[in-house]
Design an enzyme around this catalytic site. Structure first.
Site: not given
Ligand code: GLU
Length: 448
Positions: A129, A169
């Site tokens: 992340k 996100d």
């Molecule tokens: N931010 C999204 C999640 O919480 C997606 C992450 C992504 O697609 O790599 O899963």
């Protein structure tokens, strides 16, 4: 010899002491550790190899300065993060969050969750992340562009299609991904489509990625109801938030014949018992980037509750799709009292630990985010597949893949919870399936 519970307790205390003040990270770790006792009992090799201790320590954490100039020519400084949490199952994968509340502990909690979620999705992706304390709210396109360019000017050296693949996100959508991709391409001299997901389908994005998290959460809810011989059609629903996840959860709920009566933003709640008009919400949020309160100008029968609690609106199905810890113990009690039968998490960790306890004890179907919102990242993995093969799939084909993935996630959680003696406990099922997949790969790779 220490008992398994004592050992887990010692591990958790160590994590609290060594990640000082990172409460959200402690919360995410504690929720997983609490469910692992029966796994360690069956598989002593996980304890011998110190898998829990290793899984809770990110593989790498990058923190960097992001200087940029606003429209007045003033210099602004933000902090950028990228935490590569675990790469046992594939390249680091997870979104970027741009929000003023972002701290290292926020990114660590999200990266930790992402590791298990991605494993649970069954796709070959590790967990990561990133993000920044930059606030996109009220910024011009030019400011967002300059910020994204500065952010990528440091980030580019840490990522790559087989190393680390960021996505969106909170605060990061197709616009931001566009600016980030443009800067990556410019600096590296590579049209490396697979380095970012959530791209516009016109230049390498997957169809359905925009819809995937919301649609996937609704499919997950549908499976939970099916397991209880119930269905979605005709149910009254409340969906918190009005961002990407909320909008497409509302869309799929409406397509499947449910009635969505409320949504929200950080300022207040819209209640429309006639059923929310999604076209208006999309227009307000996706095109005008305004606050949700303006909904009432278009639909005078609706009410706006400034600083209202969305969980006080009676519903049968609740979908927390806004942010972490948005649904606490007292809201959970209210939902139960009002006859709610299922809570499905579109956001990451939206229900507090006390809230979860209330829901589980009341026998409500509770779908944790790791399982219920995995459709977003799973479709990102489908985008990576398309980019790697320089192919584009149709909307129908991609949505069918998403549906199958969500059903598999549901069934895996459901069966594993039963196998470990806690039928219907999706928290336990999700944590155990995700943990075991990562743990087995880590053991196979040796001490690295
Ligand atoms: N931010 C999204 C999640 O919480 C997606 C992450 C992504 O697609 O790599 O899963």
């Amino acid at each position: 010899m220490k008992s398994i519970n004592e050992r887990l307790h010692t591990i958790f205390n160590h994590i609290v002491q060594h990640n000082y003040g990172e409460h959200e990270f402690h919360q995410a770790v504690s929720e997983v550790i609490e469910t692992l006792g029966p796994v360690l009992h069956k598989h002593p090799e996980y304890a011998e190899q110190k898998i829990i201790e290793r899984i809770c320590e990110p593989e790498r954490q990058i923190i960097f300065r992001v200087p940029w100039q606003d429209d007045k020519g003033q210099v602004q400084i933000n902090r950028g993060f990228r935490v590569g949490f675990n790469s046992a199952l594939g390249p680091y994968k997870g979104g970027l969050r741009f929000h003023p509340s972002v701290r290292l502990g926020t990114i660590k909690f999200l990266g930790f969750e992402q590791t298990f979620k991605n494993a649970l999705s069954g796709m070959p992706i590790g967990g990561a992340k990133g993000g920044s304390d930059f606030d996109p709210k009220g910024k011009s396109n030019a400011e967002v562009m300059r910020f994204c360019q500065s952010f990528m000017t440091e980030l580019y050296r840490h990522i790559g299609e087989i190393t680390d693949v960021p996505a969106g996100d909170i605060g990061v959508g197709a616009r931001e991904i566009g600016y980030l991709f443009g800067q990556y391409k410019r600096i590296t001299n590579r049209y490396e489509s697979g380095v970012l997901t959530g791209k516009n389908p016109a230049w390498g994005g997957a169809l359905v990625r925009r819809e995937a998290t919301g649609y996937g959460a609704v499919y997950f809810a549908q499976e939970m109801l099916r397991a209880r011989q119930d269905e979605l059609e005709g149910k009254t629903c409340v969906v918190s938030g009005s961002g990407n996840v909320a909008i497409y959860a509302i869309e799929k709920l409406q397509m499947l014949g449910a009635n969505v009566v409320a949504c929200s933003d950080s300022n207040g709640v819209i209640v429309d018992q006639a059923g929310l008009n999604l076209e208006t919400i999309k227009h307000i949020k996706e095109i005008k980037r305004e606050r949700i309160s303006t909904y009432c100008e278009h639909h005078p029968q609706a009410t706006y509750l400034e600083n209202g609690n969305i969980w006080a609106i009676p519903c049968q199905l609740a979908f927390p799709c806004a942010t972490q810890n948005e649904l606490d113990e007292s809201s959970a009690i209210t939902l139960v009292k009002n006859g709610c039968i299922a809570v499905t998490e579109g956001a990451n960790m939206p229900v507090t630990p006390e809230g979860i306890k209330v829901l589980i004890e009341a026998g409500i179907a509770y779908g944790p985010g790791k399982a219920a919102n995995a459709g977003g990242v799973a479709t990102s993995a489908l985008e990576m597949q398309q980019n790697a093969s320089r192919d584009t799939w149709t909307f129908e084909h991609t949505e069918q893949r998403l549906k199958t993935i969500m059903k598999n996630i549901h069934d895996n959680c459901y069966e594993t919870a039963a196998e470990y003696g806690s039928p219907n406990n999706y928290v336990m099922g999700a944590n155990i399936v995700g943990f075991r997949r990562v743990a087995d790969a880590m053991i196979a790779f040796g001490i690295i």
